[in-house]
Design a protein around this motif. Structure first.
Motif, short mmCIF file in Angstrom:
data_model
loop_
_atom_site.label_atom_id
_atom_site.label_comp_id
_atom_site.label_asym_id
_atom_site.label_seq_id
_atom_site.Cartn_x
_atom_site.Cartn_y
_atom_site.Cartn_z
N LYS A 22 41.07 56.27 33.99
CA LYS A 22 39.98 55.42 34.44
C LYS A 22 39.91 55.40 35.95
O LYS A 22 40.93 55.29 36.63
CB LYS A 22 40.17 54.00 33.91
N TRP A 73 36.98 59.43 43.88
CA TRP A 73 37.02 58.33 42.91
C TRP A 73 38.31 57.54 43.10
O TRP A 73 39.36 58.10 43.41
CB TRP A 73 36.98 58.85 41.48
N SER A 85 37.19 54.14 39.41
CA SER A 85 36.12 53.26 39.85
C SER A 85 35.45 53.92 41.05
O SER A 85 36.13 54.51 41.90
CB SER A 85 36.69 51.91 40.25
N LYS A 134 42.34 54.00 38.76
CA LYS A 134 42.69 52.65 38.31
C LYS A 134 43.81 52.63 37.28
O LYS A 134 44.75 51.85 37.39
CB LYS A 134 41.46 51.94 37.71
#
Length: 65
Positions: A15, A50, A17, A53
């Motif tokens: 993941k 990016w 963000s 996470k």
């Protein structure tokens, strides 16, 4: 306890963000075209920018071998 061997198939999900800016003729905040355009902008940018996470591991299948 007897030693046993299992084959485990997993789905690994990383993941990230990221914030992107989209511009166009949209009807408002709920316009689905905003999300589609944002996805394209994010996918076309350098993935190194990016913000990482988390990584999730989901077990898909387990079988004794």
């Amino acid at each position: 306890m007897t030693k046993r061997k299992f084959e485990v198939e997993m789905e690994i999900i990383k993941k990230y963000s990221v914030k992107v800016t989209v511009e166009g003729e949209f009807s408002g905040v709920g316009d689905p075209d905003i999300e589609e355009k944002a996805k394209k902008v994010a996918d076309n940018m350098s993935h190194d920018s990016w913000d990482y996470k988390d990584t999730e591991f989901e077990i898909e299948y387990v079988d004794e071998v």
